[in-house]
Write a protein that holds these residues in place. Structure first.
Motif, PDB file in Angstrom:
ATOM      1  N   SER A  30       0.993  -1.351   0.047  1.00 42.46           N
ATOM      2  CA  SER A  30       0.178  -0.008   0.067  1.00 42.46           C
ATOM      3  C   SER A  30       1.021   1.305   0.084  1.00 42.46           C
ATOM      4  N   CYS A  32      -0.146   5.217   0.786  1.00 40.43           N
ATOM      5  CA  CYS A  32      -0.974   6.164   0.844  1.00 40.43           C
ATOM      6  C   CYS A  32      -0.370   7.627   1.237  1.00 40.43           C
ATOM      7  N   GLN A  64      -4.957   3.779   7.214  1.00 39.35           N
ATOM      8  CA  GLN A  64      -5.158   3.461   5.879  1.00 39.35           C
ATOM      9  C   GLN A  64      -4.398   2.668   5.175  1.00 39.35           C
ATOM     10  N   ALA A  65      -3.197   2.591   5.600  1.00 39.16           N
ATOM     11  CA  ALA A  65      -1.828   1.946   4.665  1.00 39.16           C
ATOM     12  C   ALA A  65      -2.159   0.615   5.210  1.00 39.16           C
ATOM     13  N   ARG A  67      -4.695  -0.988   6.288  1.00 49.74           N
ATOM     14  CA  ARG A  67      -5.932  -1.504   5.945  1.00 49.74           C
ATOM     15  C   ARG A  67      -5.825  -2.119   4.482  1.00 49.74           C
ATOM     16  N   LYS A  68      -5.378  -1.043   3.649  1.00 47.84           N
ATOM     17  CA  LYS A  68      -5.093  -1.250   2.078  1.00 47.84           C
ATOM     18  C   LYS A  68      -4.329  -2.654   2.071  1.00 47.84           C
ATOM     19  N   ASN A  70      -4.086  -4.788   4.052  1.00 45.48           N
ATOM     20  CA  ASN A  70      -4.499  -5.959   4.605  1.00 45.48           C
ATOM     21  C   ASN A  70      -3.235  -6.578   5.723  1.00 45.48           C
TER      22      ASN A  70
END
Ligand code: KG4
Ligand code: ZN
Length: 342
Positions: A30, A32, A64-65, A67-68, A70
């Motif tokens: 990821s 972000c 966010q990073a 989560r993206k 995973n």
């Protein structure tokens, strides 16, 4: 025992972008970025406002990073952050966050150099990138720096040329500001220049020894030229905006191109890698591809998301430090003028 292929959470906060990325080995999971729009109203980065904005953006962008990608916090091997160079207040937000999280998770820290990272994006494992060969000529063109670097490997980086005053991106931004364009104006100049004539107006190209460049003279020449023309016709900018953008861009690009050609020839380097925000510029990209095909250079220009400030570049720089077991500690200090090194 640390794993051979690390999962690194990388944080970049050197200037006005708050960014986080997760990298698994050399693969980006990821990447972000939270841009700080606050600076647009001021026509440039206001350091105090940048630090405040980093504080409010860093937690959401890291979440966010993860989560993206995973990835759960417990799966992270190490935390990388930008140690310098950059604005001290901005750097401190990233380093304090990275240190706290590393302490809480009991995992290593990897402080990284922002400029080294701009060039190491070319070593990310990505189908759009062909990994360059050493030795190569690294060219960093950004809002804060303009450097020519002789690279023997990911760490042996010797600066052979630099700007004596303004950076190329700064020259784009300041000329843009004089024409009433929003900050940062590099991308807007690039866009308008496509409809203009690059040879309509000519501005001086400095002639400095070796591989150094200067951008303040051309910036002043542009500003003075516009002021003189406006005395004759107050609508000069509106009437000539596309030609002005094309001519300014042409000159700013020629200054660095001249030095790249000279350095490649004299240092016998056929591999050229470009990094930094101005590497997104279409004129420099087109010119470099054309010159490369004539001269037989292998030229590497990064995908757009790896040109301007991002955390993927911090992640890849940290990966190479991790491989060399060059880890950091809580006592490392942020350095606004950090030099290249391991
Ligand atoms: O690397 P970067 O994000 O930040 C620094 O480390 O400085 O570079 C930002 C700079 C700004 O000056 C911006 O105007 C310039 O990169 N830039 C461009 C383009 N995209 C970004 N300059 C010319 N053409 C572009 N397309
Ligand atoms: Zn940068």
């Amino acid at each position: 025992m640390l794993p051979k292929t690390p999962i690194i959470l990388a944080i970049e906060s050197s200037c006005d972008d708050t960014a986080a990325a997760v990298i698994n080995g050399r693969k980006i999971l990821s990447n972000c970025i939270a841009n700080q729009e606050i600076h647009i109203a001021y026509g440039g980065v206001v350091p105090e406002l940048a630090s405040r904005a980093h504080q409010s953006k860093i937690v959401p962008v890291v979440k966010q990073a993860l989560r993206k990608a995973n990835i759960d916090k417990k799966d992270i091997t190490a935390i990388a952050y930008t140690q310098g160079p950059g604005l001290l207040g901005s750097l401190l937000v990233g380093s304090a966050f990275a240190k706290s999280l590393a302490l809480a998770l009991n995992i290593p820290l990897i402080p990284t150099n922002h400029l080294q990272a701009h060039l190491l994006v070319h070593f990310i494992d990505d189908e759009r990138i062909q990994t360059p060969k050493f030795p190569c000529l690294g060219v960093t063109i950004s809002g804060g720096h303009t450097q020519l670097v002789y690279m023997q490997d990911q760490f042996k980086m010797n600066i052979i040329g630099t700007t004596l005053d303004d950076a190329i991106g700064e020259a784009f931004d300041k000329c843009g500001k004089r024409m009433g364009l929003a900050y940062p104006s590099g991308p807007e100049i690039d866009k308008l220049a496509r409809k203009g004539n690059p040879h309509r107006f000519s501005f001086p190209i400095p002639n400095l020894p070796a591989y150094d460049v200067s951008y303040s003279g051309v910036k002043t020449a542009v500003i003075n030229f516009i002021s003189n023309q406006e005395q004759k016709n107050p609508n000069f900018i509106q009437l000539n905006l596309n030609d002005l953008c094309a001519s300014i861009q042409y000159t700013l690009v020629q200054i660095i191109l001249k030095k790249i050609i000279q350095a490649a020839k004299e240092k016998e380097l056929n591999n050229i890698i470009i990094g930094g925000g101005v590497a997104a510029n279409s004129e420099i990209r087109n010119q470099l591809y054309q010159i490369a095909s004539k001269k037989g250079w292998e030229i590497s220009l990064p995908p757009f998301e790896f040109t301007t400030d991002n955390a993927a570049m911090i992640g890849i720089a940290a990966y190479y430090k991790y491989k060399k077991k060059k880890l950091g500690s809580l006592s490392d200090i942020s350095d606004a003028r950090l030099k290249y090194g391991i």
